[in-house]
Design a protein around this motif. Structure first.
Motif, PDB file in Angstrom:
ATOM      1  N   ARG A 218       4.272   3.100 -27.117  1.00 34.68           N
ATOM      2  CA  ARG A 218       4.470   3.021 -25.683  1.00 34.68           C
ATOM      3  C   ARG A 218       3.377   3.937 -24.962  1.00 34.68           C
ATOM      4  NH1 ARG A 218       9.424   3.759 -25.134  1.00 34.68           N
ATOM      5  NH2 ARG A 218       9.485   5.690 -23.956  1.00 34.68           N
ATOM      6  N   VAL A 219       2.785   3.309 -24.033  1.00 34.93           N
ATOM      7  CA  VAL A 219       1.752   4.051 -23.061  1.00 34.93           C
ATOM      8  C   VAL A 219       2.246   4.019 -21.848  1.00 34.93           C
ATOM      9  CG1 VAL A 219      -0.485   4.303 -22.408  1.00 34.93           C
ATOM     10  CG2 VAL A 219      -0.193   4.082 -24.595  1.00 34.93           C
ATOM     11  N   GLU A 220       2.546   5.199 -20.874  1.00 36.78           N
ATOM     12  CA  GLU A 220       2.868   4.867 -19.674  1.00 36.78           C
ATOM     13  C   GLU A 220       2.279   5.939 -18.578  1.00 36.78           C
ATOM     14  OE1 GLU A 220       7.142   5.793 -17.277  1.00 36.78           O
ATOM     15  OE2 GLU A 220       6.828   6.685 -19.003  1.00 36.78           O
ATOM     16  N   ASP A 221       1.729   5.273 -17.536  1.00 35.04           N
ATOM     17  CA  ASP A 221       0.735   6.069 -16.411  1.00 35.04           C
ATOM     18  C   ASP A 221       1.642   5.521 -15.351  1.00 35.04           C
ATOM     19  OD1 ASP A 221      -1.265   7.318 -18.114  1.00 35.04           O
ATOM     20  OD2 ASP A 221      -1.970   5.436 -18.572  1.00 35.04           O
ATOM     21  N   THR A 222       1.117   6.519 -14.171  1.00 35.80           N
ATOM     22  CA  THR A 222       1.554   6.279 -12.813  1.00 35.80           C
ATOM     23  C   THR A 222       0.383   5.684 -11.684  1.00 35.80           C
ATOM     24  OG1 THR A 222       3.499   8.129 -13.160  1.00 35.80           O
ATOM     25  CG2 THR A 222       2.917   7.425 -10.826  1.00 35.80           C
ATOM     26  N   VAL A 223       0.762   4.830 -11.035  1.00 36.69           N
ATOM     27  CA  VAL A 223      -0.197   4.380 -10.260  1.00 36.69           C
ATOM     28  C   VAL A 223       0.335   4.342  -8.868  1.00 36.69           C
ATOM     29  CG1 VAL A 223       0.320   1.990 -10.479  1.00 36.69           C
ATOM     30  CG2 VAL A 223      -1.951   2.735  -9.824  1.00 36.69           C
ATOM     31  N   VAL A 224      -0.856   4.600  -7.835  1.00 36.12           N
ATOM     32  CA  VAL A 224      -0.599   4.305  -6.482  1.00 36.12           C
ATOM     33  C   VAL A 224      -1.364   3.220  -5.911  1.00 36.12           C
ATOM     34  CG1 VAL A 224      -2.239   6.317  -5.671  1.00 36.12           C
ATOM     35  CG2 VAL A 224      -0.521   5.478  -4.176  1.00 36.12           C
ATOM     36  N   THR A 225      -0.661   2.299  -5.113  1.00 35.86           N
ATOM     37  CA  THR A 225      -1.199   1.374  -4.622  1.00 35.86           C
ATOM     38  C   THR A 225      -2.192   1.502  -3.346  1.00 35.86           C
ATOM     39  OG1 THR A 225       0.753   0.098  -5.401  1.00 35.86           O
ATOM     40  CG2 THR A 225      -1.108  -1.054  -3.982  1.00 35.86           C
ATOM     41  N   GLU A 226      -3.580   1.253  -3.194  1.00 33.00           N
ATOM     42  CA  GLU A 226      -4.391   1.239  -2.362  1.00 33.00           C
ATOM     43  C   GLU A 226      -4.767  -0.248  -1.851  1.00 33.00           C
ATOM     44  OE1 GLU A 226      -7.704   3.633  -4.035  1.00 33.00           O
ATOM     45  OE2 GLU A 226      -6.528   5.514  -3.415  1.00 33.00           O
ATOM     46  N   LYS A 227      -5.668  -0.311  -0.618  1.00 27.43           N
ATOM     47  CA  LYS A 227      -5.719  -1.619  -0.264  1.00 27.43           C
ATOM     48  C   LYS A 227      -6.222  -2.413  -1.346  1.00 27.43           C
ATOM     49  CE  LYS A 227      -5.670  -0.699   4.736  1.00 27.43           C
ATOM     50  NZ  LYS A 227      -6.750  -0.786   6.013  1.00 27.43           N
ATOM     51  N   LYS A 228      -7.246  -2.243  -1.802  1.00 29.92           N
ATOM     52  CA  LYS A 228      -8.317  -2.883  -2.841  1.00 29.92           C
ATOM     53  C   LYS A 228      -8.177  -2.645  -4.305  1.00 29.92           C
ATOM     54  CE  LYS A 228     -11.541  -4.425   0.707  1.00 29.92           C
ATOM     55  NZ  LYS A 228     -12.928  -4.261   1.212  1.00 29.92           N
TER      56      LYS A 228
ATOM     57  N   GLU B 122       0.900  -1.197  -0.089  1.00 31.75           N
ATOM     58  CA  GLU B 122      -0.039   0.055   0.137  1.00 31.75           C
ATOM     59  C   GLU B 122       0.915   1.272   0.064  1.00 31.75           C
ATOM     60  OE1 GLU B 122      -3.859   1.950   2.173  1.00 31.75           O
ATOM     61  OE2 GLU B 122      -2.846   0.115   3.039  1.00 31.75           O
ATOM     62  N   LYS B 123       0.595   2.189  -0.860  1.00 32.33           N
ATOM     63  CA  LYS B 123       1.128   3.498  -1.098  1.00 32.33           C
ATOM     64  C   LYS B 123       2.519   3.619  -1.863  1.00 32.33           C
ATOM     65  CE  LYS B 123      -0.892   6.386   2.247  1.00 32.33           C
ATOM     66  NZ  LYS B 123      -0.789   7.536   3.494  1.00 32.33           N
ATOM     67  N   MET B 124       2.707   2.286  -2.553  1.00 30.03           N
ATOM     68  CA  MET B 124       3.761   2.295  -3.343  1.00 30.03           C
ATOM     69  C   MET B 124       3.230   3.078  -4.645  1.00 30.03           C
ATOM     70  SD  MET B 124       5.554  -1.545  -3.307  1.00 30.03           S
ATOM     71  CE  MET B 124       7.039  -1.665  -2.182  1.00 30.03           C
ATOM     72  N   VAL B 125       4.363   3.720  -5.405  1.00 24.79           N
ATOM     73  CA  VAL B 125       3.961   4.625  -6.402  1.00 24.79           C
ATOM     74  C   VAL B 125       4.798   4.154  -7.773  1.00 24.79           C
ATOM     75  CG1 VAL B 125       3.765   6.806  -7.513  1.00 24.79           C
ATOM     76  CG2 VAL B 125       3.255   6.587  -5.094  1.00 24.79           C
ATOM     77  N   PHE B 126       4.428   3.789  -8.784  1.00 25.63           N
ATOM     78  CA  PHE B 126       4.908   3.230  -9.830  1.00 25.63           C
ATOM     79  C   PHE B 126       4.260   3.231 -11.148  1.00 25.63           C
ATOM     80  CE2 PHE B 126       2.642  -0.135  -7.729  1.00 25.63           C
ATOM     81  CZ  PHE B 126       1.837  -0.648  -8.528  1.00 25.63           C
ATOM     82  N   THR B 127       5.079   2.972 -12.321  1.00 26.85           N
ATOM     83  CA  THR B 127       4.655   3.234 -13.399  1.00 26.85           C
ATOM     84  C   THR B 127       4.390   1.776 -14.170  1.00 26.85           C
ATOM     85  OG1 THR B 127       6.553   2.793 -14.646  1.00 26.85           O
ATOM     86  CG2 THR B 127       6.310   5.107 -13.976  1.00 26.85           C
TER      87      THR B 127
END
Length: 354
Positions: free
Chosen positions: A330-340, A311-316
């Motif tokens: 290529r398509v690149e987005d950034t995501v933050v991990t939430e619990k679910k 949880e709360k790791m941020v990655f592409t």
């Protein structure tokens, strides 16, 4: 603000285990734990119980004294080793060093302090890879700036415009909006040049039918962003199909993001989409990487990394297809991990046609 850095030092000490003290030399690690990002050679000494000390050059001293609330020691002609001799007392038996410490410094420490055991300490990324709310806020702002830069790049594209001019428009817009710097060289790769994942930009003029890969980022309050989009100029059925598949591959991986899913599972989910259409052989790199103070951080979203995201790791998430002599997408987005689930921080459309 100082309490933030005190908390980080406490977390660090909790992970020291068999180490009596830790040494850090990289600007990003020092900045993360003290709030001061040195421009010249520096060394951060973190004992298990005693006072934290930052050794630095005279060139950094005045700014450090304004920014850093820990003890600051200016190193003169005597050098870092002589300063450390005062701190590495008899009760200090084992010292951990960051994994990125230069080999020359590591060898000298072992030579100058034969009674001390020096070993690599791997706990820094356990702390840094999980982002605080303040860090996520800075990353969001960095992404907003990068998105504006990418929009400016897209708006500047037309037949006959040089790649380097497109990059210049993007970088000007990011600077105008507050980017402190760029974490990597802006990529604008058109036509067959797009088949190289890190092609940067050139004086090549964009042509009708090109797929133009634009990969850029900004640094804001030290935190990085990293976004990629592919622009189709006119019509190109082959590259449009590849782009559609890459978007589907990205969506497959994004749909699986949540705490305790392994990095390799995300990579595999994207590859399966491309494999079904015979395109997996054109996917030449891992699916993504962590992002924060550095543009490439743990976790590595790759087939070989079996570790779970937290949880709360941020990655592409950035699948791509690269066909030699033809082009790339290529398509690149950034995501933050939430619990679910994972929350995508990038807001740009996935496709651009001009």
């Amino acid at each position: 603000m100082f309490r933030l850095y005190e908390r980080r030092i406490c977390l660090l000490r909790d992970k020291m285990n068999e180490f009596d003290a830790l040494l850090m030399a990289s600007s990003m690690n020092i900045g993360y734990f003290t709030g001061f990002f040195p421009g010249f050679q520096s060394l951060l000494f973190v004992p298990r119980d005693d006072e934290v000390v930052l050794f630095l050059s005279r060139a950094d001293a005045s700014l450090a004294e304004e920014t850093c609330r820990f003890r600051v020691e200016v190193v003169g002609k005597e050098g870092y080793v002589e300063k450390l001799k005062v701190l590495l007392k008899e009760d200090v038996k084992k010292v951990g060093v960051e994994e990125s410490l230069e080999a020359g410094m590591f060898s000298r420490l072992k030579r100058e302090f034969p009674s001390v055991s020096f070993d690599f300490f791997g706990g820094l990324w356990d702390i840094r890879s999980v982002k605080s709310d303040e860090e996520i806020k800075a990353i969001r702002k960095s992404i907003e700036i990068a998105e504006a830069g990418l929009r400016a790049a897209v708006e500047s594209i037309s037949v006959g415009v040089r790649e380097c001019d497109v990059a210049a428009e993007a970088e000007y817009e990011m600077r105008r909006l507050g980017a402190e710097s760029f974490p990597f060289e802006t990529i604008v790769a058109s036509g067959s040049r797009g088949a190289s994942p890190h092609a940067t930009c050139s004086k090549r003029k964009i042509r009708r039918g090109d797929a133009v890969v634009i990969d850029l980022g900004a640094r804001y309050e030290h935190y990085c962003s990293d976004i990629t989009r592919t622009v189709i100029v006119g019509r190109n059925d082959k590259m449009e199909k590849a782009l559609s598949l890459v978007i589907k591959a990205q969506e497959a991986a994004l749909s699986m993001v949540k705490s305790e899913v392994s990095c390799s599972e995300l990579d595999l989910a994207a590859r399966k989409v491309l494999e079904r259409e015979g395109y997996e052989k054109y996917f030449l790199h891992s699916l993504g990487h962590g992002i924060g103070l550095e543009v490439h951080e743990p976790p590595s979203i790759s087939s070989t990394n079996k570790a779970n995201i937290r949880e709360k790791m941020v990655f592409t998430i950035e699948p791509g297809v690269y066909m030699h002599g033809v082009g790339g997408v290529r398509v690149e987005d950034t995501v933050v991990t939430e619990k679910k689930k994972g929350k995508v921080l990038t807001k740009l459309p996935k496709e651009f046609f001009v």
